[in-house]
Design an enzyme around this catalytic site. Structure first.
Site, PDB file in Angstrom:
ATOM      1  N   HIS A  86       0.846  -1.195   0.000  1.00  0.00           N
ATOM      2  CA  HIS A  86       0.000   0.000   0.000  1.00  0.00           C
ATOM      3  C   HIS A  86       0.883   1.247   0.000  1.00  0.00           C
ATOM      4  O   HIS A  86       1.872   1.317   0.745  1.00  0.00           O
ATOM      5  CB  HIS A  86      -0.893  -0.002   1.252  1.00  0.00           C
ATOM      6  N   ASN A  87       0.527   2.228  -0.847  1.00  0.00           N
ATOM      7  CA  ASN A  87       1.305   3.475  -0.942  1.00  0.00           C
ATOM      8  C   ASN A  87       2.810   3.179  -0.910  1.00  0.00           C
ATOM      9  O   ASN A  87       3.562   3.659  -0.061  1.00  0.00           O
ATOM     10  CB  ASN A  87       0.926   4.433   0.189  1.00  0.00           C
TER      11      ASN A  87
ATOM     12  N   GLU B 238       1.644   0.007  -5.502  1.00  0.00           N
ATOM     13  CA  GLU B 238       0.690   1.097  -5.753  1.00  0.00           C
ATOM     14  C   GLU B 238       1.420   2.352  -6.216  1.00  0.00           C
ATOM     15  O   GLU B 238       2.459   2.721  -5.667  1.00  0.00           O
ATOM     16  CB  GLU B 238      -0.119   1.397  -4.487  1.00  0.00           C
TER      17      GLU B 238
ATOM     18  N   ASP C 135       0.392   6.321  -6.876  1.00  0.00           N
ATOM     19  CA  ASP C 135      -0.558   7.438  -6.845  1.00  0.00           C
ATOM     20  C   ASP C 135      -0.038   8.526  -7.777  1.00  0.00           C
ATOM     21  O   ASP C 135       0.942   9.209  -7.461  1.00  0.00           O
ATOM     22  CB  ASP C 135      -0.700   7.990  -5.428  1.00  0.00           C
TER      23      ASP C 135
ATOM     24  N   HIS D   4       1.534  11.289  -2.255  1.00  0.00           N
ATOM     25  CA  HIS D   4       0.266  11.134  -1.544  1.00  0.00           C
ATOM     26  C   HIS D   4      -0.436  12.479  -1.623  1.00  0.00           C
ATOM     27  O   HIS D   4      -0.103  13.405  -0.892  1.00  0.00           O
ATOM     28  CB  HIS D   4       0.528  10.742  -0.091  1.00  0.00           C
TER      29      HIS D   4
ATOM     30  N   GLU E 275      -3.452   4.716  -8.976  1.00  0.00           N
ATOM     31  CA  GLU E 275      -4.494   5.626  -8.496  1.00  0.00           C
ATOM     32  C   GLU E 275      -4.270   6.908  -9.288  1.00  0.00           C
ATOM     33  O   GLU E 275      -3.409   7.716  -8.967  1.00  0.00           O
ATOM     34  CB  GLU E 275      -4.371   5.869  -6.996  1.00  0.00           C
TER      35      GLU E 275
END
Length: 991
Positions: free
Chosen positions: A326-327, A356, A358, A373, A407
């Site tokens: 995650h992230n 991931e 973003d 983020h 994302e």
């Protein structure tokens, strides 16, 4: 193992690496330059060692090395001037620098640079072949001892000898220097504090003898005496065979494939491990030989042949647990944290297969897409740098597919840049189009990990096929006309309907333990959902991982589109588990789901992943930057095949039930774990204790319940000698793991090992000596399964007393450390499985009730007993007998509980009386002494004070005894339940 097994953990090591070569070595931070180092790799591939004239020897453990890279020419003037002084110019360094990246975790990394005399790739390739040796990380304790001995031999002083202080440092956590010096003296070695030992005088056998003198294995000696009855100083063949079959052989193994130990096999063991030739001839084993055997590969806590690929990799992608991050870009906190390209390298090298990204629009003239983020005050990194890092490391430790979870918050022009970078940098690794035989159509299963070897998949929202085709044609026309910046209006501005069921976006406000100024910023932060305005060029790259907005399990089942997947934050996922657990499992049999941490985890902490693995969720994304959270029991492929019943559509699995698979009582396992001792747990004199936990289904999970006593001031060889920790029957061993963790006296984790019950973190010098017993339990009758039987009795006696299914599941989640506040409210769907699960008058009833938390509320509610219609007199008689049998069983249980309770109360009352009498006598003796010393007239006040204390003691004593009495009411209530059982049991009507 019953059969002789050679654990081949060594990799081929080229001869030139053992011979060594001369390198200049430097570190950037802090600056260090060391010319003309002789660099070698030992014969086992454990260490890279180096030494230069006039300096001490140094080592770097290969298991800590993450990657070997071709280094760039340094730009630091200090380093360049050092090379110039050594006779090397800047231009001569091109292609000669090797970068060695190492670290104990994924964040705190060290970089060492080795510079060869001329460009040569053989050392780079040779070092790469040594690292990532998963088998070498699981060698036995005896090999670990040998590894530590080798380390000491390499850490020489300037004279090339082994300093005595290096040896004393090994044992300092439990022994005084004086005792260590004495042991060295007894072995004929130099024993002064500043002495040094020649290599030739310190072979491994001498080091092993030294360890036995300084910290003898009294735990193994006691076991040895127990086996031979303390009648001799050896084991004969019969005694050894008996021990091997009763203790070392897994009773669950097939007797044909894994036969029992026999005298012939026992003699082979004696021949291999016994050092005394006279005992060998007589077929006997000494305590030393027995110790060497227990510390060998033949007693590994895991199946050594399962450390690498051993499972079927031809199943659809949705049938595997996939290690997910995650992230990934963050190396610390979620709010105000630092983004790092290096994190992608480290996470992929550790085995993760889903990362991931973003993506946001970059600012400035170059307009390069960035990864950060969004609006969380985190630093940013370039998208193209991340893509390059992924290409370098994607298939170093595993050939199985990597999934990039985008994302996407970028504008269309920057999305086109993203797509072009993926196409150009990944090249043939990028899966641009579906494979032949696996079209992206409804009802068609996903390809397998083997089908997708060395392929990178993109997970991003996708346009509807007709919209994508139309916009792609329009885009290509303008590109052919030389218009590089196609206006967005020509591509069309998509609405939510133009995207294939755009993925669900959850708006969450971050909260956490922060400073006052930061709290205000976090409180105002709102998560911004990914864009639905997708560039057709990027959309066309999405195939087997198409995110869609989750509507319901029924809708997903009706559509039956296997390449569609949805993401859930942990709270929403828990909500669906609470209300629709069976439907969630069935969903994951067909298509993939991704779970990610809730927004409140600002400190990058992790949730309990086991609860989601129990439901078959494939991508349970974790914050890899947080130490101790990355999966230890995921195999090197990072794709772990789910159990059979979590893959087959004809099986029903309820992760919260005590009979989880189709209501059947499967074979259970009884686990007994006995902790004897620890060895080399710390290099400090600290207190230690061991905690043993079980993780699996909620009904199998036991946490924070079993721990040993604390052994103070001994981090070297603490002896715990605990009674066995017995776990209740493990209902589903396929999903269960045993965790053995060591903590210090400040409750800080020193180390842990997680062992799957069906079928690993690297072992090193620290070890814990345990006896783990697993026994298969197969119930033949319902009465042999007491938990199930009592649950039926309780349910029949007072049905309204029990919680609803959702409330029961929430209660079970609390056993896993999940609070009700962590579970989001989600719609409760009516499902086909619920209908299947309803009680039919002519089939077996499956009851897994949970008692209410408020007995007072349920005691005033009554309902009519149901009527069960029987098709024949025989059925009627059977049910009558069963009812009577259950009633008798309940009466016996009540009588037994009554006796136990009475004994317990008597014991407690006796203890209270004894304590009261003791305290009373103490006060009276103190008064007598005072009277003798000072006279009675001078002690009147003391006499009154003593009388008052005795009176208070008597009052407290009566109160404590009275408190114990109401507990008998429980027995009375239980007896009422027995009486009610007969009257409220189902009526039996024979047709």
């Amino acid at each position: 193992m019953t059969k002789s097994y050679e654990f081949n953990w060594q990799k081929h090591l080229p001869g030139f690496m053992q011979e060594g070569a001369s390198f200049d070595r430097f570190d950037e931070d802090p600056f260090l330059f060391e010319p003309n180092c002789l660099v070698k790799v030992d014969e086992f591939g454990f260490f890279i060692t180096w030494k230069s004239d006039g300096k001490e020897g140094q080592v770097l453990e290969c298991s800590l090395i993450n990657s070997i890279r071709v280094g760039a020419v340094p730009r630091d003037p200090k380093i360049l001037s050092s090379f110039e002084a050594a006779g090397k110019k800047e231009e001569e360094l091109e292609g000669c620098v090797i970068c060695v990246c190492s670290g104990t975790d994924l964040v705190n990394l060290s970089f060492m640079y080795m510079v060869a005399d001329s460009p040569d790739t053989k050392w780079t390739e040779g070092l790469r072949s040594v690292i990532h040796n998963f088998r070498a990380n699981n060698v036995c304790p005896m090999t670990c001892l040998k590894k530590h001995w080798m380390r000491m031999c390499f850490l020489t002083n300037v004279n090339g000898k082994i300093p005595v202080r290096t040896i004393t440092r090994t044992f300092a956590s439990g022994k005084t220097e004086k005792g260590i010096f004495q042991a060295l003296k007894e072995l004929g070695l130099p024993s002064g504090k500043n002495d040094e030992i020649e290599h030739a005088a310190f072979p491994f056998d001498i080091f092993y003898a030294l360890t036995q003198k300084i910290c003898p294995r009294t735990d193994i000696e006691e076991l040895f005496k127990k086996i031979n009855g303390d009648k001799s100083d050896f084991l004969n063949v019969d005694q050894l065979v008996s021990f091997l079959n009763e203790n070392q052989r897994d009773p669950r193994l097939n007797e044909i494939l894994f036969p029992f130990y026999d005298p012939k096999r026992a003699m082979q063991i004696i021949e291999k491990y016994e050092r005394d030739p006279d005992l060998k001839k007589k077929g006997r084993m000494s305590s030393d030989g027995f110790c060497r055997y227990l510390m060998s590969d033949e007693n590994a806590p895991v199946f050594l042949d399962c450390l690498e690929l051993y499972q079927d990799m031809e199943q659809p992608l949705a049938h595997y647990f996939i290690a997910s991050s995650h992230n990934t870009y963050l190396n610390g906190r979620q709010f105000g944290g630092k983004s790092s390209v290096e994190m992608y390298r480290q996470v992929l090298l550790s085995g993760c297969r889903c990362v991931e990204l973003d993506c946001w629009d970059g600012k400035g003239e170059d307009q390069e897409p960035i990864i950060t983020h969004g609006k969380a005050m985190c630093t940013d990194i370039l998208f193209k740098d991340v893509i390059s890092a992924i290409r370098e490391t994607a298939f170093v430790t595993s050939e199985y597919p990597v999934i990039l979870s985008f994302e996407n918050h970028c504008s269309k022009p920057q999305q086109y840049k993203m797509a072009r970078y993926c196409e150009e940098i990944f090249g043939e690794y990028l899966l641009r189009h579906p494979l032949e035989g696996f079209p992206v159509e409804a009802g068609r299963p996903l390809p397998s990990p083997n089908d997708l070897k060395r392929k990178i998949l993109i997970k991003n929202k996708r346009l509807k096929p007709e919209v994508e085709q139309k916009q792609l044609e329009s885009f290509k026309k303008h590109m052919e006309a030389g218009e590089t910046n196609t206006p967005a209006i020509l591509l069309g501005a998509e609405t939510e309907e133009d995207v294939e069921n755009g993925e669900c976006v959850c708006v969450c406000v971050c909260t956490g333990e922060t400073t006052d100024d930061e709290e205000a910023l976090i409180a105002s932060y709102t998560y911004v959902g990914a864009t639905t305005n997708i560039h057709p060029y990027l959309s066309a790259m999405v195939n087997y991982a198409q995110p869609v907005k989750f509507q319901s399990f029924d809708v997903a089942e009706e559509r039956n589109i296997h390449h569609n997947m949805s993401s859930f934050n942990e709270s929403v996922g828990l909500g669906y588990l609470k209300t629709n657990a069976i439907e969630f499992v069935n969903y994951n049999k067909r298509q993939m789901s991704r779970i990610y941490p809730k927004g409140g985890r600002v400190d990058s902490s992790n949730y309990m992943p086991q609860i989601f693995w129990n439901a078959g969720c494939q991508m349970v994304s974790l914050n890899y930057q947080t130490p101790g959270t990355v999966l230890e029991h995921v195999n090197p492929t990072a794709y772990l095949l789910k159990p059979d019943f979590m893959r087959r559509s004809d099986r029903m699995f309820d992760p919260f039930s005590e009979t989880p698979v189709d209501g059947d009582v499967f074979y259970c396992i009884v686990v007994c774990s006995q902790v004897f001792s620890g060895q080399f747990l710390s290099d400090k004199k600290i207190g230690t204790y061991v905690e043993v936990d079980m993780y699996g289904l909620p009904t199998d999970t036991i946490r924070k319940e079993f721990r040993t006593r604390m052994v103070m001031n001994n981090g070297l060889n603490p002896a715990y000698n605990e009674e066995p920790f017995v776990f209740r029957k493990v209902i589903l061993p396929d999903l269960a793991v045993l965790r053995i963790a060591v903590y210090d006296d400040n409750n800080k984790l020193i180390g842990q090992r997680i062992l799957p019950l069906e079928g690993n973190k690297p072992l090193s010098l620290p070890t814990v000596f345990c006896n783990i017993v697993l026994k298969t339990y197969v119930p033949k009758l319902i009465d042999e399964y007491p938990v199930f039987s009592l649950a039926i009795v309780d349910a029949l006696s007072d049905p309204k007393k029990f919680l609803s299914i959702a409330e029961k599941r929430a209660d079970q989640m609390r056993a896993l450390g999940i609070e009700t506040s962590d579970i989001a409210d989600v719609p409760n769907e009516s499902s086909k499985n619920d209908k299947k699960g309803k009680v039919n008058a002519n089939v077996k009833t499956n009851v897994t009730p949970q008692t209410s938390s408020d007995p007072a509320q349920s005691s005033n509610q009554f309902s009519l007993a149901p009527i069960i219609r029987c098709s024949s007199p025989q059925t009627y008689l059977k049910l009558t007998k069963k009812q009577q049998k259950d009633l008798n069983s309940l009466k016996k249980k009540h009588a037994k509980d009554c006796t136990i309770m009475q004994k317990s109360h008597c014991t407690q009352v006796d203890k209270m009386i004894a304590l009261h009498d003791k305290e009373k006598q103490t006060q009276e003796k103190l008064l007598e002494k005072a009277i003798k010393k000072r006279g009675e007239n001078n002690c009147l006040e003391l006499k009154k004070e003593t009388e008052s204390k005795v009176e208070n003691l008597t009052t407290d004593h009566k109160a404590k005894v009275t408190v114990q009495c109401p507990s008998y009411k429980h027995l009375g209530e239980q007896w009422k339940k027995v009486n009610q059982f007969h009257s409220s049991s189902p009526s039996l009507e024979c047709i």
